[in-house]
Design an enzyme around this catalytic site. Structure first.
Site, PDB file in Angstrom:
ATOM      1  N   GLU A 150      67.749 -17.023  40.705  1.00 18.65           N
ATOM      2  CA  GLU A 150      66.917 -15.888  41.149  1.00 18.65           C
ATOM      3  C   GLU A 150      65.768 -15.647  40.175  1.00 18.65           C
ATOM      4  O   GLU A 150      64.635 -15.354  40.580  1.00 18.65           O
ATOM      5  CB  GLU A 150      67.776 -14.634  41.309  1.00 18.65           C
ATOM      6  CG  GLU A 150      68.657 -14.733  42.559  1.00 18.65           C
ATOM      7  CD  GLU A 150      69.671 -13.623  42.698  1.00 18.65           C
ATOM      8  OE1 GLU A 150      70.354 -13.326  41.694  1.00 18.65           O
ATOM      9  OE2 GLU A 150      69.789 -13.057  43.804  1.00 18.65           O
ATOM     10  N   GLU A 197      77.533 -17.463  44.138  1.00 16.02           N
ATOM     11  CA  GLU A 197      78.074 -16.097  44.172  1.00 16.02           C
ATOM     12  C   GLU A 197      79.254 -15.927  45.119  1.00 16.02           C
ATOM     13  O   GLU A 197      80.208 -15.204  44.825  1.00 16.02           O
ATOM     14  CB  GLU A 197      76.977 -15.097  44.561  1.00 16.02           C
ATOM     15  CG  GLU A 197      76.060 -14.695  43.429  1.00 16.02           C
ATOM     16  CD  GLU A 197      74.875 -15.643  43.273  1.00 16.02           C
ATOM     17  OE1 GLU A 197      74.922 -16.770  43.810  1.00 16.02           O
ATOM     18  OE2 GLU A 197      73.904 -15.258  42.609  1.00 16.02           O
TER      19      GLU A 197
HETATM   20  N1  3HC Z   1      79.145 -15.281  32.983  1.00 13.00           N
HETATM   21  C1  3HC Z   1      79.935 -15.198  31.891  1.00 13.00           C
HETATM   22  N2  3HC Z   1      80.522 -16.249  31.316  1.00 13.00           N
HETATM   23  C2  3HC Z   1      80.323 -17.443  31.881  1.00 13.00           C
HETATM   24  C3  3HC Z   1      79.520 -17.613  33.020  1.00 13.00           C
HETATM   25  C4  3HC Z   1      78.917 -16.463  33.582  1.00 13.00           C
HETATM   26  N3  3HC Z   1      78.125 -16.520  34.673  1.00 13.00           N
HETATM   27  N4  3HC Z   1      79.510 -18.926  33.352  1.00 13.00           N
HETATM   28  C5  3HC Z   1      80.271 -19.552  32.454  1.00 13.00           C
HETATM   29  N5  3HC Z   1      80.761 -18.672  31.562  1.00 13.00           N
HETATM   30  C6  3HC Z   1      81.611 -18.957  30.397  1.00 13.00           C
HETATM   31  C7  3HC Z   1      82.954 -19.546  30.790  1.00 13.00           C
HETATM   32  O1  3HC Z   1      83.878 -18.515  31.071  1.00 13.00           O
HETATM   33  C8  3HC Z   1      83.323 -20.335  29.562  1.00 13.00           C
HETATM   34  O2  3HC Z   1      83.814 -19.412  28.615  1.00 13.00           O
HETATM   35  P1  3HC Z   1      84.993 -19.830  27.617  1.00 13.00           P
HETATM   36  O3  3HC Z   1      84.429 -20.942  26.792  1.00 13.00           O
HETATM   37  O4  3HC Z   1      85.263 -18.574  26.873  1.00 13.00           O
HETATM   38  O5  3HC Z   1      86.123 -20.264  28.492  1.00 13.00           O
HETATM   39  C9  3HC Z   1      81.980 -20.848  29.052  1.00 13.00           C
HETATM   40  O6  3HC Z   1      80.980 -19.999  29.648  1.00 13.00           O
HETATM   41  C10 3HC Z   1      81.676 -22.278  29.444  1.00 13.00           C
HETATM   42  O7  3HC Z   1      81.852 -22.412  30.850  1.00 13.00           O
HETATM   43  P2  3HC Z   1      82.567 -23.690  31.475  1.00 13.00           P
HETATM   44  O8  3HC Z   1      83.834 -23.954  30.765  1.00 13.00           O
HETATM   45  O9  3HC Z   1      82.620 -23.457  32.938  1.00 13.00           O
HETATM   46  O10 3HC Z   1      81.518 -24.822  31.110  1.00 13.00           O
HETATM   47  P3  3HC Z   1      80.998 -26.048  31.954  1.00 13.00           P
HETATM   48  O11 3HC Z   1      80.035 -26.740  31.083  1.00 13.00           O
HETATM   49  O12 3HC Z   1      82.146 -26.801  32.526  1.00 13.00           O
HETATM   50  O13 3HC Z   1      80.215 -25.431  33.212  1.00 13.00           O
HETATM   51  C11 3HC Z   1      78.679 -23.998  34.382  1.00 13.00           C
HETATM   52  C12 3HC Z   1      79.049 -24.701  33.052  1.00 13.00           C
HETATM   53  C13 3HC Z   1      78.340 -25.040  35.444  1.00 13.00           C
HETATM   54  C14 3HC Z   1      77.523 -23.109  34.136  1.00 13.00           C
HETATM   55  C15 3HC Z   1      79.895 -23.191  34.868  1.00 13.00           C
HETATM   56  O14 3HC Z   1      80.333 -22.381  33.809  1.00 13.00           O
HETATM   57  C16 3HC Z   1      79.657 -22.286  36.040  1.00 13.00           C
HETATM   58  O15 3HC Z   1      79.631 -22.729  37.160  1.00 13.00           O
HETATM   59  N6  3HC Z   1      79.511 -20.979  35.771  1.00 13.00           N
HETATM   60  C17 3HC Z   1      79.464 -19.965  36.783  1.00 13.00           C
HETATM   61  C18 3HC Z   1      78.153 -19.904  37.478  1.00 13.00           C
HETATM   62  C19 3HC Z   1      78.132 -18.764  38.451  1.00 13.00           C
HETATM   63  O16 3HC Z   1      79.055 -18.506  39.197  1.00 13.00           O
HETATM   64  N7  3HC Z   1      77.000 -18.038  38.484  1.00 13.00           N
HETATM   65  C20 3HC Z   1      76.801 -16.925  39.354  1.00 13.00           C
HETATM   66  C21 3HC Z   1      77.145 -15.676  38.647  1.00 13.00           C
HETATM   67  S1  3HC Z   1      77.045 -14.262  39.701  1.00 13.00           S
HETATM   68  C22 3HC Z   1      75.389 -13.879  39.772  1.00 13.00           C
HETATM   69  O17 3HC Z   1      74.592 -14.575  39.196  1.00 13.00           O
HETATM   70  C23 3HC Z   1      75.016 -12.646  40.528  1.00 13.00           C
HETATM   71  C24 3HC Z   1      73.553 -12.500  40.709  1.00 13.00           C
HETATM   72  O18 3HC Z   1      73.182 -12.939  41.986  1.00 13.00           O
HETATM   73  C25 3HC Z   1      73.110 -11.076  40.563  1.00 13.00           C
END
Ligand code: 3HC
Ligand code: NAI
Length: 698
Positions: free
Chosen positions: A109, A129
């Protein structure tokens, strides 16, 4: 010049371009500090005459992974992300996003708020999301259709899938792909500078083209609802895209925000956030922080049957050389052909090329001789489920394997301590319990016998990670975490058909609960003969006080083993199940034999009895320390048994229902069946202390 606009954002001016770097390790999640820093940076861009254009980028491995999910359970803090994105878009100087790694959710976004976007060739963008039970909340559902049309936008926001650079470019989501990640910043700077003084395209000012088919939203809604199996967020995301097509931008934004806020505090979002963090916490077992995995170079599998071949495929697909040992030539050939067939399936689905398959088969070794295992680092035994056979095999493995190698068994139920005792190195023995088909199912139960050393457990987790699986640690007990709970829920399913329900009523109720298949359809798929053999084996030691339902035995006596014989609980014609009328007769006879007055069993009762059986046994499993935490039980059920992720697993569901209510429900059921429904001591303790299962996860 470098200006700190806050710890999370750095601003440097290079060649007249403000390079704004989001630096919030590990994934640049958009915390309050990031939001504030971006607003401040945009103020600097507007005010500083030396700045002609700006680039937004991420430090580390990714651009921005999205909103900070950890903030979701807390009161929202200003500035809000939609306003941050609006502030970027409103800037009069060209702003370009330089995307590497991933730009997900709020991160994408932010990129859509920029006037231009450049991606590195390996980067991905998307809106995951829905997987967190919400929808994009900072204009994603409103800006995306303006860029790529409502059809593509609907696909992306309802599926949560990530899009590679090529697809993003073709869909008009980005302006350019950099030659390489190293060139990304330069390419973004150059693009931004080339637009100085020109009119800027703000996505919010574009119009939305109506869908090509007039009934697009109606048909899409039906499709998405069906696929979501009870999960709300995908359908609500579609509703927001529809608003983009129907309303002016500002009104559409209000609609999006309203849906986002409603969902954010929903039970489904809570459950999906739990699943997100539990999936990452499950491999971080308390007490194993310092254990180092052993080297995993070459792998071996004993037995090339259903599981052995499936496990070999999973390991081959992860890039390992794998040696399969079988008992005789014919079985060895069957094993080779099983592996070949499974790989062919990947080719047919377009997930492997013909050359890729040849290369993969080239890493498969086949032998009848245990001498071929001398250089293997880890072996997984998957021979018949028979203690005598397993002990003989482990004796041979002990003689053949090099010192330091990991000796694993894929047994479903047998006592691994006893198997380990057949070797002189019980500290190197472990259970690695895969689920069928092993190259599809994500769960791997890592079973810890009494003498196993910590580094062997760590190696199990390392293998799970390499195979793309979710490893869950379990202690030794009958059925480990997953099948032990399954045995209880199967019993309830049996009791209910004797009480008055029919198998298809039970299946329908559990499918409405969110399971991909009801328990009787699963039994037909797996084959009724295996459990029948197990019941016959254990008949002598069965507790005579326990209620025994003989209906399944009656089916098996007819040779009705499920799908493989074309007949089980259901009859299969062209693979399609329809209720087996003869089964209904058998059920009525069996109820009558026991003098049971059959009664109507409601869908709610069916769901409660199966769910409460899972929760109560799950609590006992935690109480006995078979599982380290309730979240481990949740992950087993979600990744191994199709428990709906949007319910967070049985223990999370129990927390959402409220433990006092669950305990009351169990006590009420105990009135008619006290032996089965003895409440878990842990559940009673938590209720007495006013605590939840979540309190034990931290
Ligand atoms: N918020 C907070 N913490 C997050 C996060 C997030 N969005 N995404 C990842 N983390 C944290 C994980 O919990 C993990 O923490 P830890 O080491 O304490 O366990 C650390 O970051 C590393 O994450 P991964 O182990 O998943 O690392 P990878 O390298 O395997 O993957 C990634 C990286 C592809 C970015 C994956 O973490 C991912 O898919 N994250 C989620 C993405 C997501 O869902 N984003 C949407 C959020 S909602 C949103 O944006 C709403 C908006 O529209 C207003
Ligand atoms: P299967 O009968 O399909 O395969 C067993 C294979 O082991 C046969 O090919 C047989 O020739 C071979 N074998 C037997 N003795 C051997 C020996 N001494 N040396 C080498 N090979 C030998 O059985 P399946 O279903 O693959 O099960 C294997 C193990 O996996 C069992 O312990 C079972 O409990 C477990 N398991 C099964 C699951 C399933 O869904 N089928 C799921 C998870 C675990």
């Amino acid at each position: 010049m470098t200006e700190e606009t806050g710890a999370a954002i750095k601003l440097t001016i290079e060649d007249g371009v403000a390079v704004i770097t989001v630096d919030n390790p590990p994934v640049n999640a958009i915390s309050q500090a990031v939001r504030q820093g971006l607003v401040d940076a945009m103020k600097t861009v507007a005010a500083d005459g030396a700045i002609k254009a700006a680039v937004v980028r991420g430090a580390g491995n990714v651009f921005i992974a999205g909103a900070d999910v950890r903030e979701f359970g807390k009161p929202p803090m200003e500035p809000f992300l939609p306003d941050v994105v609006a502030a970027i878009e409103a800037t009069d100087k060209p702003v370009c996003a330089a995307i590497h790694g991933v730009a997900l959710g709020g991160g994408f976004e932010v990129a859509l708020g920029c006037h231009f976007r450049v991606m590195s060739p390996k980067a991905r963008v998307g809106f995951p999301e829905v997987n967190l039970g919400i929808i994009p909340g900072a204009g994603g559902t409103q800006r995306l259709p303006r860029l790529c049309g409502v059809e593509k936008a609907a696909d992306l926001v309802t599926s949560g899938r990530q899009v590679a650079a090529r697809e993003a470019k073709d869909a008009g989501l980005i302006d350019a792909i950099a030659d390489s990640e190293e060139d990304l910043l330069a390419a973004a700077k150059q693009l931004a500078l080339s637009k100085v003084g020109r009119p800027l395209r703000r996505i919010s000012e574009l119009s939305v083209a109506p869908p090509a088919a007039a009934d697009f939203f109606t048909t899409e809604k039906a499709k998405v609802t069906r696929a979501a199996r009870g999960q709300h967020s995908p359908v609500r995301a579609l509703e927001a895209v529809e608003a983009a097509a129907a309303l002016p931008f500002a009104e559409g934004m209000k609609r999006e925000r309203a849906i986002f806020q409603e969902l954010r505090s929903s039970d489904q979002a809570k459950a999906l956030r739990h699943a997100f963090f539990a999936e990452r916490a499950v491999s971080k077992v308390p007490g194993l922080e310092n254990a180092k995995p052993r080297k995993l170079g070459k792998l071996a599998v004993i037995g090339g049957g259903t599981m052995g071949a499936g496990i070999a495929v999973a390991c081959l697909r992860a890039g390992y050389p794998v040696t399969v040992i079988e008992a005789d030539e014919a079985a060895l050939e069957r094993g080779r052909s099983n592996v070949d067939k499974n790989l062919e399936g990947f080719v047919a689905r377009g997930r492997l090329t013909a050359e890729g398959k040849t290369e993969t088969m080239g890493r498969l070794g086949l032998s009848l001789d245990y001498g071929a295992l001398g250089d293997a680092d880890l072996v997984i035994e998957a021979v018949f489920e028979d203690m005598g056979v397993k002990k003989t095999v482990f004796g041979k493995l002990d003689a053949a394997m090099k010192p330091g190698a990991v000796l694993a068994t894929n047994t479903s139920y047998l006592d691994i301590d006893e198997i380990a005792a057949a070797t002189k190195r019980p500290e190197d023995v472990i259970g690695l319990h895969f689920f069928s088909p092993a190259f599809v199912m994500r769960l791997l139960e890592i079973v810890r016998p009494a003498k196993t050393s910590d580094d062997i457990i760590a190696t199990g987790f390392e293998l799970a990670k390499k195979l793309g699986k979710v490893g869950v640690l379990s202690g030794v007990c009958d059925g480990f975490i997953g099948n032990r709970i399954l045995a209880k829920t199967r019993k309830q399913a049996d009791y209910m058909i004797e009480d008055g329900a029919l198998p298809w009523d039970v299946d329908k109720a559990m499918e409405a609960f969110g399971m991909p298949m009801g328990p009787f359809r699963v039994m037909d798929l797996a084959g009724l003969d295996i459990a029948w053999a197990q019941r016959k084996r254990t008949a002598a030691t069965r507790d005579p006080k326990e209620r025994y339902v003989a209906i399944a035995d009656r089916l098996c006596e007819q040779g009705w083993f499920g799908q493989k014989t074309g007949r089980g609980w259901y009859v299969y014609e062209n693979g399609k199940p329809s209720p087996n009328a003869d089964v209904e007769k058998i059920i009525l006879e069996e109820s009558a034999k026991k003098g049971i007055a059959r009664r109507a069993v409601s869908a709610e009762e069916i769901q409660n009895r199966i769910l409460y059986a899972m929760i109560n046994e799950g609590a006992r499993i935690v109480e006995e320390k078979i599982a380290a935490r309730p979240l481990d039980v949740d992950m087993v059920k979600i990744f191994g048994y199709g428990f709906p992720r949007w319910r967070g697993g049985p223990m999370c569901t129990a927390d959402i229902i409220g433990l006092p209510k669950v305990l009351d429900g169990i006590k009420a059921l105990a009135a008619s069946d006290p032996l089965f429904w003895k409440p878990s001591v842990l559940l009673e303790k938590l209720v007495a202390e006013g605590k939840s299962f979540a309190d034990l996860n931290n």
